[in-house]
Structure formats: C-alpha cells, structure tokens
Enzyme design. Structure first.
Site, short mmCIF file in Angstrom:
data_model
loop_
_atom_site.label_atom_id
_atom_site.label_comp_id
_atom_site.label_asym_id
_atom_site.label_seq_id
_atom_site.Cartn_x
_atom_site.Cartn_y
_atom_site.Cartn_z
N ASP A 153 -4.32 -10.33 -8.44
CA ASP A 153 -4.64 -9.32 -9.46
C ASP A 153 -3.51 -8.47 -10.05
O ASP A 153 -3.10 -8.64 -11.20
CB ASP A 153 -5.78 -8.40 -8.98
CG ASP A 153 -5.59 -7.83 -7.56
OD1 ASP A 153 -4.50 -8.00 -7.01
OD2 ASP A 153 -6.53 -7.22 -7.04
N GLU B 56 -12.61 -1.02 -10.19
CA GLU B 56 -12.20 -1.95 -11.26
C GLU B 56 -13.14 -1.99 -12.46
O GLU B 56 -12.69 -2.17 -13.60
CB GLU B 56 -12.01 -3.36 -10.69
CG GLU B 56 -10.83 -3.52 -9.74
CD GLU B 56 -11.06 -2.95 -8.34
OE1 GLU B 56 -12.25 -2.75 -7.98
OE2 GLU B 56 -10.09 -2.69 -7.62
N GLU C 216 0.83 -1.22 0.00
CA GLU C 216 0.00 0.00 0.00
C GLU C 216 0.86 1.26 0.00
O GLU C 216 0.54 2.24 -0.67
CB GLU C 216 -0.95 0.03 1.20
CG GLU C 216 -1.96 -1.12 1.26
CD GLU C 216 -3.07 -1.04 0.21
OE1 GLU C 216 -3.07 -0.13 -0.64
OE2 GLU C 216 -3.94 -1.93 0.23
N ARG D 7 0.13 3.52 -3.21
CA ARG D 7 -0.61 4.75 -2.92
C ARG D 7 0.32 5.94 -2.75
O ARG D 7 0.11 6.99 -3.36
CB ARG D 7 -1.47 4.58 -1.67
CG ARG D 7 -2.50 3.48 -1.85
CD ARG D 7 -3.52 3.46 -0.73
NE ARG D 7 -4.26 2.21 -0.74
CZ ARG D 7 -5.53 2.06 -0.39
NH1 ARG D 7 -6.22 3.10 0.03
NH2 ARG D 7 -6.12 0.89 -0.42
C1 DMJ Z 1 -6.71 -0.53 -5.26
O1 DMJ Z 1 -6.07 -0.13 -4.09
C2 DMJ Z 1 -5.70 -1.09 -6.22
O2 DMJ Z 1 -6.26 -1.07 -7.48
C3 DMJ Z 1 -5.28 -2.49 -5.88
O3 DMJ Z 1 -4.45 -3.07 -6.86
C4 DMJ Z 1 -6.46 -3.40 -5.64
N1 DMJ Z 1 -7.69 -2.69 -5.65
C5 DMJ Z 1 -7.81 -1.50 -4.89
C6 DMJ Z 1 -9.15 -0.83 -5.06
O4 DMJ Z 1 -10.21 -1.69 -5.17
#
Ligand code: DMJ
Length: 389
Positions: free
Chosen positions: A151, A285, A18, A22
């Site tokens: 993902d 998404e 994160e 972020r």
């Molecule tokens: C986001 O923080 C990022 O896209 C992460 O890869 C997974 N999904 C969350 C939001 O849903």
C-alpha cells in the site's frame, strides 16, 4: 510520546516502519505546526537511531531494529529474511525532511538508494512484489497487493513528487508506471458493476480487497489532477469507483462499518466471506478516500458517507474510556476488542474532521499527509523560507 518518555532507550524491538510513520512523522508534523525546537530534535534523534537498519549489502533496511543496540533483523513471518515493500518504501517523505532540517544528507541518501535498487530490479509485468531480499536486492516472492504489505509504497511515490513541489519527476514516473501496471493487471469489475483491485500471486488473481487497500481511492484522486490531460477524467472516475466499492463494503454490513477484507467470488460482492475477516479495528482508509474525493469533487455524497461512519462509530465503537474496535461488522450487537489503535486519533478522526471543514485547513496545495496522516509541508521555496525564519 506521553507515557513512553524513554522510547529511544528501550532495549526492545521496534518496527522501523512504525517508528518512522507514527513517531518521526508525528514529531515532524508537530514541529512544523508549532515551531517548537524540541519536536525537531527528537525527530532527528530518533531518525539517527534507525540508521543501523540500513547496514545491509543492498542498503535496503531490515524491518525490525533494537533501538538500544542498533541490531536489526527481518520479521520472522516475512519469507526468507525479506524486507517488505510497504515498509522500506514508506520512509521517503520523513527522511527527506530529516535531511533538510539537520543539514545532514545521510537520511536522503538512504532513501534515494532504496529507489535506485527498486529501479534496477526487474518488475514482473511492471508490478512491484511485496517481498525483497535486503541481501541480494531480488524479489523473494511474487505477491503483489495495493493493500497490506504494498500500500503506502505507492502512496509515497505520488506524495514524494507533490512534496518536492513537483520537481521529483522520477517519483512521478514510478507512480504513473506502477499505477498503469496495477490497472492493467489488478483492477477488475464485478458482475454487479463494482470496481475493485485484486491481489496477484505469481500471475493468479485473488479477488479480494483489504480495508487497507481502500486508501487507493484517495491516492488515485490525489494523483488524478496531475495526470496527463487525456487521462485526468479517467483517474477521477477510477478513484470514484473504488471509493464507491469501499463504501459498499460498509453499506452491506449491519453496523455500517466495513470488514478487514471483502471478496468478489462465488456470488459474493464487497462482503467478507471468512469469519477471520469480519472485524473492524477503527481503520481510516475508507474515510481517507472520502476526504480526498470530497476535496477533489465537492460531491456532497462523500460528506454523507462520512457522517454515516461517524454515527456508526458512535453507535458501535464508543466505550466508556474512548473507542474500541469490534469483532464482527455483520451483527448489530458486536463485541469490542478492547483496543483503541493510535491511528484512530491520528488518521480516522483527523480525516473525518478534514472532510467537514474548509479546503484551506491543511490545504492540499501546501501539505502532504504522511501515511499516518501527519501533515508535512510541501517544499515551496517561499514556504521553506518562512518556516526557517
Ligand atoms: C496506518 O498505520 C497507516 O495508514 C499504514 O500505512 C497502514 N494502515 C494503518 C491503519 O490502518
């Protein structure tokens, strides 16, 4: 950063993933968009603080780090002290920029080593399980998912190749091979004709798609243009089908917003079957995939679908001080969870904005979006020269 000026001195625990996607991603994007040195130096300072997490026998970082002491450990919920594919596999874009901006190769070396470990380990049926031991470098559990826990690892493979101006052929090959295995083993069609990507537990399929997995329509669209000639149309179609399924998960709810997870079993299609999966926390998404599909095809339906989301957000999520997640998408009078996740501004609204503006705004020829939608420049030689002037 407003509101948390002492972030890197805090003695609490922070998620490596994160902080990277972020904060470092946000600071890097702010630097590239404004040229303000402060963003670059803060990104580098923060990057340095993450390095101790890589001090493991394999160099696969642990998921949690104390930014004050540099101590790191694995998430308590991750089986047998493992690290998570979507976490250690989602550092590449930012870390390459950190090395480039600082001239210090250490960041690039860390992520190239992760790739080496992943290339070495045997993959069941070509698939990448979500849990890997940072001590032995072996898989800890055979759970495979293109949604949560897996993902953005896949996303960063194709984006690493794009960001390198298509030079990082290793990343492209890993992406192509992974997608082929996913298609072979996880992509299914429901009785009602909806294409979805199931999860895999040691060879057994769980016919469920998380909201998180809906980014994959956009990812496959992004990769489609660069697929082998004879596979291009196939991937455009696959991306469109998955995006359509995710749209159906919104369409079949009372709020026109989608649930956290939806299933394809026992006569259910694209709807949540468990009470605990009926919430929507302002996730991006689905609109992310609308944006990529729009830029790829210019089919007006993607803008219509995006506009439906805008209206539903206004109707069900707007509160006095901003926007809030809702607890149940299947009621016309949902209650709020009193939380505006930061990815709502960083991603959901940004992707909606990009869906409705011209293609040359943050053109996909010049930028890749990190997984938190922070734009990072593609490494065109001439572009790099202009940034460095
Ligand atoms: C986001 O923080 C990022 O896209 C992460 O890869 C997974 N999904 C969350 C939001 O849903």
């Amino acid at each position: 950063m407003k509101g948390s000026p002492h972030l890197i001195n805090l003695n609490g625990e922070a998620s490596l993933f994160e902080v990277n996607i972020r904060y470092i991603g946000g600071l890097l994007a702010a630097y590239y968009l404004t040229g303000e040195e402060v963003f670059k130096s803060k990104a580098l300072e923060l990057g340095e603080k993450l390095l101790p997490a890589f001090n493991t026998p394999t160099g696969i970082p642990r998921g949690v780090i104390n930014l004050g002491s540099g101590m790191s450990w694995s998430w308590g919920w991750a089986s047998a002290g493992s690290s998570i594919l979507a976490e250690f596999g989602t550092l590449h874009l930012e870390f390459l920029h950190l090395s480039e901006l600082s001239g210090n190769p250490v960041f690039a070396e860390k992520v190239m080593n992760i790739r080496k470990v992943l290339n070495r380990v045997e993959k069941p049926q070509g698939l990448y399980p979500n849990f890997l031991s940072p001590v032995t470098g072996n898989w800890v559990q055979h759970h495979v998912s293109i949604g949560g826990l897996g993902d953005s690892f896949y996303e960063y493979l194709i984006k690493s190749w794009l960001m390198s101006d298509k030079k990082d052929s290793e990343a492209k090959k890993m992406y192509d091979d992974a997608l082929e295995a996913i298609e072979k083993h996880l992509v299914k069609k429901s009785a009602g004709g909806l294409t979805y990507i199931a999860e895999w537990r040691g060879g057994i399929l769980d016919h469920k798609m998380g909201h998180l997995a809906c980014f994959s329509g956009g990812m496959i669209a992004l990769g489609a243009e660069h697929a082998r000639e004879e596979r291009k149309q196939h991937y455009v179609d696959l991306a469109a089908e998955i995006t359509n399924t995710c749209h159906e998960s919104y369409e079949r709810s009372d709020t026109k917003l989608g649930p956290e997870a939806f299933r394809f079993d026992a006569g259910t299609e694209a709807m949540a079957t468990r009470l605990s999966e009926r919430y929507y926390i302002l996730r991006p998404e689905v609109v992310e995939s609308y944006m990529y599909m729009w830029r790829l095809t210019h089919d007006p339906k993607y803008r219509q679908w995006g506009w439906e989301v805008v209206k539903a957000l206004e109707k069900h999520c707007r509160v006095e001080a901003g926007f809030s997640g809702i607890r149940d998408v299947y009621t016309t009078t949902p209650t709020h969870d009193n939380m505006q996740q930061s990815f709502f501004l960083a991603e959901t609204l940004k992707y909606l904005y990009l869906l409705f503006c011209e293609d040359d705004v943050l053109s996909l020829d010049d930028w890749v979006f990190n997984t938190e939608a922070h734009p990072l420049p593609i490494n065109h030689t001439d572009f790099k020269a202009s940034v460095q002037q």
